[in-house]
Design an enzyme around this catalytic site. Structure first.
Site, PDB file in Angstrom:
ATOM      1  N   ILE A 211       0.868  -1.180   0.000  1.00  0.00           N
ATOM      2  CA  ILE A 211       0.000   0.000   0.000  1.00  0.00           C
ATOM      3  C   ILE A 211       0.904   1.229   0.000  1.00  0.00           C
ATOM      4  CG2 ILE A 211      -1.834   1.258   1.255  1.00  0.00           C
ATOM      5  CD1 ILE A 211      -2.698  -1.571   0.614  1.00  0.00           C
ATOM      6  N   HIS A 212       0.699   2.138  -0.940  1.00  0.00           N
ATOM      7  CA  HIS A 212       1.492   3.366  -0.871  1.00  0.00           C
ATOM      8  C   HIS A 212       0.815   4.593  -1.469  1.00  0.00           C
ATOM      9  CE1 HIS A 212       2.351   2.507  -5.081  1.00  0.00           C
ATOM     10  NE2 HIS A 212       2.629   3.793  -5.184  1.00  0.00           N
ATOM     11  N   ARG A 213      -0.284   4.432  -2.194  1.00  0.00           N
ATOM     12  CA  ARG A 213      -0.919   5.565  -2.875  1.00  0.00           C
ATOM     13  C   ARG A 213      -1.320   6.654  -1.892  1.00  0.00           C
ATOM     14  NH1 ARG A 213      -0.484   5.645  -8.284  1.00  0.00           N
ATOM     15  NH2 ARG A 213      -0.499   3.504  -8.953  1.00  0.00           N
ATOM     16  N   ARG A 244       6.983   5.886   2.779  1.00  0.00           N
ATOM     17  CA  ARG A 244       6.029   6.976   3.038  1.00  0.00           C
ATOM     18  C   ARG A 244       5.000   6.611   4.124  1.00  0.00           C
ATOM     19  NH1 ARG A 244       1.595   9.335   0.502  1.00  0.00           N
ATOM     20  NH2 ARG A 244       2.686  10.157  -1.311  1.00  0.00           N
TER      21      ARG A 244
END
Ligand code: UD1
Length: 363
Positions: A211-213, A244
């Site tokens: 997950i990074h969006r 992030r």
């Protein structure tokens, strides 16, 4: 022909690995790394593992707001372009590095080659969608990965020098998956660094998650909802953590002490292909991973409202899912997926060859 290529973020290193190998057989390539991704595990590891030529320039821009990051990249790229005087600039995908390269070149009237052109989520709130639309508008050669992306450009009245050459990511998957040592799980597991505990060997079955969006990670509450679902799944979830979201993950872990999720440091491409190929299902918001799962015939649950890779939705090979723990659990465990699909919408692994052939003919 002299081409300046711009890369900066993890998926671009992988795409460039496929294209540079072909390009350098006949042309001169100057590789510029913007430094958008700078951690060893987000950058250097790919250059080493995938045998990508060392960048001729590293602009070391790093993280910042979108405007500062993109603006500083433009300044650095302009300097390189003025010095190198290339015939073309080549940019990949949809990151801030892509847009910075395209704008800097456009102002100097250097023609732009955009690889992975024409993708649309039709959600202009996404920074990636803004980057794609703007880059396509000013590109001279638009190399699209699918029929859908060609149609998207046509609908925006972009019709000249548009080519469906398949997906360069497919080249990379097919080329590098031959290097996977399928029978040596310990070889891969020994390389993984657990964030909160040692990574234990011997998981027979797992789900792989990334997950990074921005849309899923700008606040902690969505991640909390996602991890709540992962904690209840039937099999362990292996989760390489993008930098992030690391701070949020640490905060949530200290509260919930998850037992079913194995958080690990970011990993290299071949390790990722190994984990993908052998997972029960992939759960992700990454564009690249959706396709890698498709090409490797692994079912995928995409935690987004839309996808640019709509071909993967056919036969339920990929399923979109809301950020709601019940929906995630239901879709991951109960979606019936047709594992016998034979169609590969993204080419045969010869996209880089096609790009080079077309460019050579055009001169
Ligand atoms: C970028 C791309 C996205 C792509 C993704 C692949 C844009 C707008 N987005 O998102 O399209 O799918 O790369 O990973 O260009 N950070 C580190 N170390 C690093 C890199 C990033 O700590 O090596 C952290 C920083 O805190 C940074 C944050 O991650 O603020 C986000 O980095 P950013 O450059 O905005 O891009 P991504 O979110 O990775």
């Amino acid at each position: 022909m002299k081409i300046v290529t711009i890369v900066g973020a993890r998926p671009q290193f992988i795409k460039a690995a496929a294209v540079s190998r072909e390009l350098r057989k006949k042309h001169t390539e100057i590789l510029v790394h913007t430094g958008q991704h700078y951690d060893k595990k987000m950058s250097d590891i790919f250059f080493e593992e995938l045998d990508i030529p060392k960048p001729d320039y590293n602009l070391k821009i790093g993280s910042s707001t979108h405007a500062i990051q993109t603006g500083e990249m433009m300044v650095g790229i302009e300097r390189v372009l003025l010095k190198e005087k290339p015939d073309y600039i080549m940019v990949y995908g949809d990151t801030n590095s892509t847009l910075a390269g395209a704008i800097a070149a456009s102002k100097l009237l250097i023609p732009i080659i955009h690889i992975e052109a024409g993708l649309r989520s039709f959600n202009l709130n996404m920074p990636e969608e803004q980057n794609r639309v703007l880059t396509d508008r000013i590109s001279k050669y638009l190399f699209c990965p699918s029929d859908t992306s060609v149609k998207n450009l046509f609908n925006e009245n972009i019709k000249e020098n548009v080519y469906n050459i398949g997906d360069v990511m497919c080249d990379a998957v097919l080329y590098y998956s031959k290097k996977i040592q399928y029978n040596k799980p310990e070889y891969y597991f020994n390389k993984f660094i657990g964030l909160f505990s040692n990574v234990e060997l011997g998981y027979n079955k797992w789900y792989l998650a990334t997950i990074h969006r921005a849309e899923n990670t700008d606040s902690i509450s969505k991640l909390e909802e996602i991890l709540k679902a992962f904690e209840s799944l039937k099999y362990k979830v292996i989760f390489p953590v993008h930098p992030r979201i690391r701070v949020f993950i640490e905060e949530l872990y200290s509260k919930y002490k998850y037992k079913n999720i194995i958080f690990i440091e970011p990993i290299g491409y071949i390790e990722m292909l190994y984990l993908t190929k052998n997972s029960e299902k992939v759960i992700t918001d990454s564009g690249g991973l959706q396709k890698e799962a498709y090409i490797l015939k692994v079912p995928c649950i995409t935690l987004r409202k839309e996808t640019e890779w709509i071909e993967t939705l056919k036969d339920n090979c990929n399923v979109l899912c809301d950020i709601n723990s019940d929906d995630i659990i239901d879709k991951v465990q109960n979606t019936i997926i047709n594992k016998n699909w034979i169609e590969n919408y993204y080419g045969n692994g010869d996209s880089a060859k096609k790009i080079c052939y077309i460019l050579s003919k055009k001169g």
